[in-house]
Design a protein around this motif. Sequence first.
Motif, mmCIF file in Angstrom:
data_model
loop_
_atom_site.group_PDB
_atom_site.id
_atom_site.type_symbol
_atom_site.label_atom_id
_atom_site.label_comp_id
_atom_site.label_asym_id
_atom_site.label_seq_id
_atom_site.Cartn_x
_atom_site.Cartn_y
_atom_site.Cartn_z
ATOM 1 N N VAL B 19 0.838 -1.250 0.066
ATOM 2 C CA VAL B 19 -0.022 0.100 0.067
ATOM 3 C C VAL B 19 1.065 1.293 -0.035
ATOM 4 C CG1 VAL B 19 -1.536 1.150 1.300
ATOM 5 C CG2 VAL B 19 -1.888 -1.079 1.095
ATOM 6 N N ALA B 20 2.019 1.289 0.829
ATOM 7 C CA ALA B 20 2.754 2.497 0.946
ATOM 8 C C ALA B 20 3.448 2.570 -0.646
ATOM 9 C CB ALA B 20 3.957 2.217 1.814
ATOM 10 N N ALA B 21 3.881 1.883 -0.929
ATOM 11 C CA ALA B 21 4.374 1.828 -2.378
ATOM 12 C C ALA B 21 3.673 2.235 -3.636
ATOM 13 C CB ALA B 21 4.959 0.456 -3.093
ATOM 14 N N ALA B 22 2.250 1.855 -3.433
ATOM 15 C CA ALA B 22 1.370 2.392 -4.155
ATOM 16 C C ALA B 22 1.021 3.881 -4.288
ATOM 17 C CB ALA B 22 -0.054 1.573 -4.183
ATOM 18 N N ALA B 23 0.979 4.381 -2.822
ATOM 19 C CA ALA B 23 0.718 5.554 -2.402
ATOM 20 C C ALA B 23 1.821 6.543 -2.933
ATOM 21 C CB ALA B 23 0.565 5.783 -0.991
ATOM 22 N N TRP B 24 3.082 5.739 -3.022
ATOM 23 C CA TRP B 24 4.377 6.680 -3.263
ATOM 24 C C TRP B 24 4.647 6.769 -4.615
ATOM 25 C CZ3 TRP B 24 7.043 9.986 -0.376
ATOM 26 C CH2 TRP B 24 8.265 10.257 -0.876
ATOM 27 N N TRP B 25 4.363 5.720 -5.385
ATOM 28 C CA TRP B 25 4.653 5.863 -6.871
ATOM 29 C C TRP B 25 3.485 6.108 -7.748
ATOM 30 C CZ3 TRP B 25 8.121 2.409 -4.107
ATOM 31 C CH2 TRP B 25 9.520 2.832 -4.185
ATOM 32 N N SER B 26 2.484 5.985 -7.518
ATOM 33 C CA SER B 26 1.243 6.250 -8.015
ATOM 34 C C SER B 26 0.962 7.634 -8.374
ATOM 35 C CB SER B 26 0.066 5.703 -7.542
ATOM 36 O OG SER B 26 -0.099 4.215 -7.564
ATOM 37 N N GLY B 33 -8.066 5.762 -8.411
ATOM 38 C CA GLY B 33 -8.656 4.660 -8.959
ATOM 39 C C GLY B 33 -8.604 3.564 -8.134
ATOM 40 N N LEU B 34 -7.411 3.441 -7.477
ATOM 41 C CA LEU B 34 -7.228 2.391 -6.455
ATOM 42 C C LEU B 34 -8.140 2.776 -5.071
ATOM 43 C CD1 LEU B 34 -3.479 1.904 -6.468
ATOM 44 C CD2 LEU B 34 -5.006 0.257 -7.396
ATOM 45 N N GLY B 35 -8.269 3.837 -4.715
ATOM 46 C CA GLY B 35 -9.123 4.315 -3.550
ATOM 47 C C GLY B 35 -10.333 4.020 -3.983
ATOM 48 N N ALA B 36 -10.931 4.155 -5.009
ATOM 49 C CA ALA B 36 -12.246 3.897 -5.428
ATOM 50 C C ALA B 36 -12.541 2.598 -5.471
ATOM 51 C CB ALA B 36 -12.707 4.353 -6.829
ATOM 52 N N ILE B 37 -11.758 1.647 -5.570
ATOM 53 C CA ILE B 37 -11.799 0.110 -5.596
ATOM 54 C C ILE B 37 -11.865 -0.204 -3.887
ATOM 55 C CG2 ILE B 37 -10.701 -2.065 -5.988
ATOM 56 C CD1 ILE B 37 -9.503 -0.815 -8.512
ATOM 57 N N VAL B 38 -11.020 0.308 -3.307
ATOM 58 C CA VAL B 38 -11.127 0.049 -1.806
ATOM 59 C C VAL B 38 -12.319 0.392 -1.170
ATOM 60 C CG1 VAL B 38 -9.908 0.700 0.442
ATOM 61 C CG2 VAL B 38 -8.442 0.132 -1.436
ATOM 62 N N LEU B 148 -5.332 14.648 -0.511
ATOM 63 C CA LEU B 148 -3.963 14.510 0.266
ATOM 64 C C LEU B 148 -2.735 14.408 -0.821
ATOM 65 C CD1 LEU B 148 -4.282 12.639 3.597
ATOM 66 C CD2 LEU B 148 -3.364 15.098 3.251
ATOM 67 N N HIS B 149 -3.130 13.344 -1.431
ATOM 68 C CA HIS B 149 -1.924 12.968 -2.501
ATOM 69 C C HIS B 149 -1.830 13.831 -3.424
ATOM 70 C CE1 HIS B 149 -0.145 10.665 -6.083
ATOM 71 N NE2 HIS B 149 0.460 10.217 -4.859
#
Lengths: 309, 309
Positions: B19-26, B33-38, B148-149
Amino acid sequence: MSSSTQLRILTAVILMPAVAAAAWWSPTWLVAGLGAIVAVVALREFFALGDRLGFRAYRFWTCLAAVGIFAQQWHAAQAAIVARLRDPLYLLGTLPVSLEMVLVLFVTGAAIIALGSRRALAEIFSSVSVSAAGLVVIVIPFSAVVRLHSVDVTGAGPSFTLNGLSRAWSAPGLGRQLLLFTLLIVWVGDSVAYFAGHAFGRTKMTPHLSPNKTWEGAGANLLAALLVAAVFAHWMKFPQAHMLKMAALGSIAGQVGDLFESAFKRSAGVKDSGTLIPGHGGMLDRIDALIFAAPAVWYYFEWFVMKRV
Amino acid sequence: MSSSTQLRILTAVILMPAVAAAAWWSPTWLVAGLGAIVAVVALREFFALGDRLGFRAYRFWTCLAAVGIFAQQWHAAQAAIVARLRDPLYLLGTLPVSLEMVLVLFVTGAAIIALGSRRALAEIFSSVSVSAAGLVVIVIPFSAVVRLHSVDVTGAGPSFTLNGLSRAWSAPGLGRQLLLFTLLIVWVGDSVAYFAGHAFGRTKMTPHLSPNKTWEGAGANLLAALLVAAVFAHWMKFPQAHMLKMAALGSIAGQVGDLFESAFKRSAGVKDSGTLIPGHGGMLDRIDALIFAAPAVWYYFEWFVMKRV
């Protein structure tokens, strides 16, 4: 003519001019304030319906959030105007007040109330649900009346033009004309539908929900709204195509809102949502069509008439 | 160490870095998109809780509205950036997409579904309520991760400065740092609370809701979050006072969110909201603290750190 019909007409003759006058002569902050009061009364009727099903809302906190939403809509309207006019109040307009923020504050408060409450734990799910639903189903759509009233192209600068209209075109008070227009398509449509339905109604539309509604009445409602639009287009010197589309959208959305509210009432096992106004049921009965018609007109206007460069 | 604890640690060791990697490199659109899926997975668990109480949500339509809310948050973030950079995409940024509009579309669709549905009339009130509540309680607060991102002060012009910081100060990627910071105050706080609670926990906080939670654990959560803030302030070269306040707010809000979700589960008579992740319950169990912590950090940042001139 039944005495219920007479009472209905009498009340309308007193109430409608009063509401129209308030929409016409009030500044936007007062429209927001009066709108918030109406929304809170309607919300309390909605919660009374919920009570019958055992869904006990967090009434006070949710009504406070409703007032917050109207304040936020006033602020959003204000921000749009001062940004355009490069007003000294520009800084106030840029305070980051958003609907998101009001709703997050509402949820946080609801969580604290739920956790601190002495109500049974089993009630939390339904209490939170009905509280949130009141805001989403009633307050947020209805708050579009504030945005409608605030439309004003006086001082239109490069950041604001009206699509397809000359830049020289300017209309102080455009907002109050639009709000009056929205009120009238709902009122005239509703009244014409009532009488046309009694006279020519054959095909029941929703016998299980609202047994007196007919497709003939619904069509009459739409036609009456289009007639109102033609009159307003002439009076406002506003492009007729836009007015007709707004009237059609507003009339259909308003009729969906009317049926939706009937569905809520039937769902809770009552006929009228309240008895505030003689012959007219409660506040929610009075504004059910407006709750859906006002945002329909406003979003059409925002998307297709206003043009931002 | 119990096998449940071992499983919990093992899962955390795999999941959190991912999750940290996705937040960092996306890029922000992918975070949205990932947030919507979650959010959709969590929403479906929330609706499964509702089902146990007989509240049957309009699942598909509400999940679609959830995706709409994430798209709208991405758009809002984009609009803020392109307006600042005077990008050619500026026109896209000014499309009047708002949360209000997404919610009004949701309500209108829900009304049409309710009126056209063959479900019993009596269900409409509870179906609409639980659908609306899912958006207000879960999706809207959680969507703050997108905002935030998206924070980025590269190219900061006169319309965007950071309060109390030199204008020369610039931080590409500030947004991903802030999102990582928020994830870490929740994760580290939660883990430290878990172990500190087991070691020193004496005073039960909410015996009826979450019997293992103690005030000692809650204090440890807060202290751990402050420690994370000190480390991040040093790393990000960001004013320590702001970071400490954001950490305190995020930690407290996150713990309220955790308890609130427990209350929902108990209200529906279950322990875990789902069994998606071994040892961790469902998605809703995983993100309950983040749902409240993310908007707390974001609104602090928007109000007290960003300064609009």
